[in-house]
Design a protein around this motif. Structure first.
Motif, PDB file in Angstrom:
ATOM      1  N   ASP A 157      27.693  12.294-143.865  1.00  0.00           N
ATOM      2  CA  ASP A 157      26.498  11.556-143.436  1.00  0.00           C
ATOM      3  C   ASP A 157      26.406  10.246-144.216  1.00  0.00           C
ATOM      4  O   ASP A 157      25.844  10.211-145.286  1.00  0.00           O
ATOM      5  N   ASP A 158      26.930   9.150-143.737  1.00  0.00           N
ATOM      6  CA  ASP A 158      27.508   8.985-142.416  1.00  0.00           C
ATOM      7  C   ASP A 158      28.733   8.084-142.556  1.00  0.00           C
ATOM      8  O   ASP A 158      29.133   7.411-141.636  1.00  0.00           O
TER       9      ASP A 158
ATOM     10  N   GLU B 174      25.062   8.682-134.824  1.00  0.00           N
ATOM     11  CA  GLU B 174      25.200  10.058-135.309  1.00  0.00           C
ATOM     12  C   GLU B 174      24.078  10.938-134.733  1.00  0.00           C
ATOM     13  O   GLU B 174      23.107  10.437-134.187  1.00  0.00           O
TER      14      GLU B 174
ATOM     15  N   HIS C 202      25.637   4.341-140.521  1.00  0.00           N
ATOM     16  CA  HIS C 202      24.962   3.772-141.700  1.00  0.00           C
ATOM     17  C   HIS C 202      25.772   4.075-142.944  1.00  0.00           C
ATOM     18  O   HIS C 202      26.496   5.083-142.990  1.00  0.00           O
TER      19      HIS C 202
ATOM     20  N   GLU D 167      19.162   3.734-143.436  1.00  0.00           N
ATOM     21  CA  GLU D 167      18.823   4.756-142.436  1.00  0.00           C
ATOM     22  C   GLU D 167      18.110   5.927-143.085  1.00  0.00           C
ATOM     23  O   GLU D 167      17.209   6.520-142.505  1.00  0.00           O
ATOM     24  N   GLU D 168      18.510   6.261-144.303  1.00  0.00           N
ATOM     25  CA  GLU D 168      17.946   7.445-144.959  1.00  0.00           C
ATOM     26  C   GLU D 168      16.541   7.196-145.493  1.00  0.00           C
ATOM     27  O   GLU D 168      15.884   8.125-145.954  1.00  0.00           O
TER      28      GLU D 168
HETATM   29 ZN    ZN Z   1      22.757   9.947-141.327  1.00  0.00          ZN
END
Ligand code: ZN
Length: 481
Positions: A154-155, A215, A119, A188-189
């Motif tokens: 990340d990421d 991940e 992501h 994603e977060e």
């Molecule tokens: Zn992540």
């Protein structure tokens, strides 16, 4: 008579000791070593690509707050410009406005494909921590062979490494045996709508991957120091995620004449009770397997405990509970993350709320967590409601699956002396929305002790970037073999 009893006790002690020592000795052996390859040199541009990617502020804000879409679009322009072969040879579709799914047609499109996920949204930098960074948070600074910035670990490192690996293979006229999808999420977060839309597309088009790789775990040299070898935590499962809202409503008033109990008092007591006790521990099969694989290399006392869980389970548990990271592997965790109440210093508020985030062990239901919370708080004035509908998450992978074996093989090749072990990821990732479609979903990147996830001075070593590019290259080249 007494003599007889004493003799029997002695005999039992001797037999138990014998079994314990026998099991421990049988459990002692050198943990497999496989030869690693030398990491190939980095393409000259890879570091600068990472730096540029960090400088584009693809920040996800959460709570439904709108993001700066111009930055997200700029990110895709950057990708198109810097990975021209990928852009010519792969087709792509956009989902949720800002997520992309690339398709690299394989020589055998009838075989089940692979999906490589990453992501590119990042969490914001907390205003109160901004001045604690030693470099600008979005500067993409290169210092001591390390790349700094929000998203470095990340990421964006996964995403850039996948792009680098594909671009390199394309420059060698490589075509994969199986079709490879690259699934890049934009949220994603926060809410994972991008991955959900991609999952729906795959479902509608009956795409059932053999392997999904996202991940999750990484390589650690800091957590099993007794082994004196790096351990790759290859996650084959992840914990569930649910937040609950706690609400207390009680008539407020002027702070000069407070009632014996206020909404704030009730909420505060509820939170204290909630934190007094954990849900009972559970040894997941994956954690047992992890211990079985590292156990033979441990010092005698730990080895003895792991080899004889029938006798030492309690001491294993208390050992794991001592550290909050390992504690999270055997417990569903429950922690308040937001508390909101009050508007003025001389007004007693009539409403106090909190958000409690829970990470749920596989096999435990959201309802069981809610029931535990109610029991602990034990006060009907604290109303507990779910923050969102529960995700329906299927199992990720078995550690005997093709997916696990492929990732394990690639990990051996990119890291000398590594001990790969199956692992339970305590975070939640986009792949949870896709994993019911695949034979096996693995959550792992071979970075080593990356620092600053969601925190200060997030960074990734240049050696990690090198390792990740090589790792994805091996996964793509070996897909279908
Ligand atoms: Zn992540």
């Amino acid at each position: 008579m007494i003599r007889k009893i004493l003799l029997s006790i002695l005999l039992i002690v001797l037999v138990v000791t014998g079994i314990v020592i026998f099991n421990t000795l049988r459990f002692s052996k050198e943990i497999t070593r496989k030869p690693a390859s030398d990491l190939p040199n980095l393409p000259d541009s890879a570091i600068s690509h990472m730096q540029q990617a960090i400088r584009i502020k693809t920040i996800g804000l959460g709570n439904g707050e709108p993001v700066d879409t111009a930055q997200y679009l700029a990110f895709w322009q950057f990708v198109e410009k810097n990975y021209p072969l990928l852009h010519q040879s792969l087709t792509h579709q956009t989902f949720n406005g800002l997520s992309r799914l690339y398709k690299w047609e394989g020589k055998h499109p009838e075989q089940k494909p692979y999906v490589l996920m990453a992501h590119y949204d990042v969490v914001p930098v907390e205003a109160s921590t901004e001045n604690l960074w030693t470099v600008p948070a979005y500067g993409g600074v290169l210092k001591n062979d390390t790349i700094y910035g929000r998203g470095a670990a990340d990421d964006k490192v996964s995403l850039i490494s996948i792009l680098e690996a594909v671009e390199k293979l394309l420059s060698q006229q490589f075509q994969p045996e199986r079709t490879i999808y690259l699934s890049f999420g934009n949220d994603e977060e926060t809410i994972g709508k991008g991955a959900q839309a991609i999952a729906k597309y795959m479902e509608d088009n009956k795409i059932h991957p053999e392997v999904i790789l996202d991940e999750g775990g990484e390589i650690t040299t800091e957590n099993f120091t007794e082994l004196k070898r790096p351990v790759a935590l290859i996650a084959v499962a992840e914990k569930g995620y649910m937040s609950f809202n706690l609400t207390v409503e009680l008539h407020g008033g002027h702070s000069s004449t407070p009632a014996p109990e206020t909404a704030i008092d009730i909420l505060a007591k509820g939170l204290v009770h909630l934190r007094e006790k954990q849900m009972p521990y559970q040894f997941q099969p994956v954690i047992k397997e992890l211990l079985n694989r590292v156990g033979p290399g441990m010092p005698f006392s730990e080895r003895m405990a792991i080899a004889n869980p029938w006798l030492f389970e309690k001491s294993l548990v208390s050992g794991l509970e001592k550290d909050h990271s390992s504690n999270a592997l055997i417990h569903t965790t429950i922690v308040p993350t937001i508390v909101q109440t009050g508007i003025k210093d001389n007004v007693i508020p009539s409403l106090a709320t909190a958000v409690v985030n829970t990470r749920i062990l596989p096999g435990t239901t959201v309802e069981e967590v809610e029931a535990f919370m109610n029991k602990q708080i034990n006060d009907p004035r604290v109303k507990i409601t779910k923050n969102s509908p529960p995700d329906r998450v299927g199992p990720a992978a078995s550690y005997e699956s093709v997916a696990y074996k492929k990732v394990e093989d690639a990990t051996y090749k990119v890291m000398k002396d590594v001990i790969p072990v199956p692992f339970l990821s305590v975070g939640a990732t986009d792949s949870k929305y896709l994993q019911h479609l695949a034979d096996g979903t693995i959550k792992f990147t071979p970075s080593v002790d990356a620092k600053g996830f969601h925190g200060i001075d997030e960074r990734i070593g240049v050696s990690d970037l090198k390792r990740l590019i090589f790792f994805y290259q091996i996964i793509i080249q070996d897909a279908g073999k």
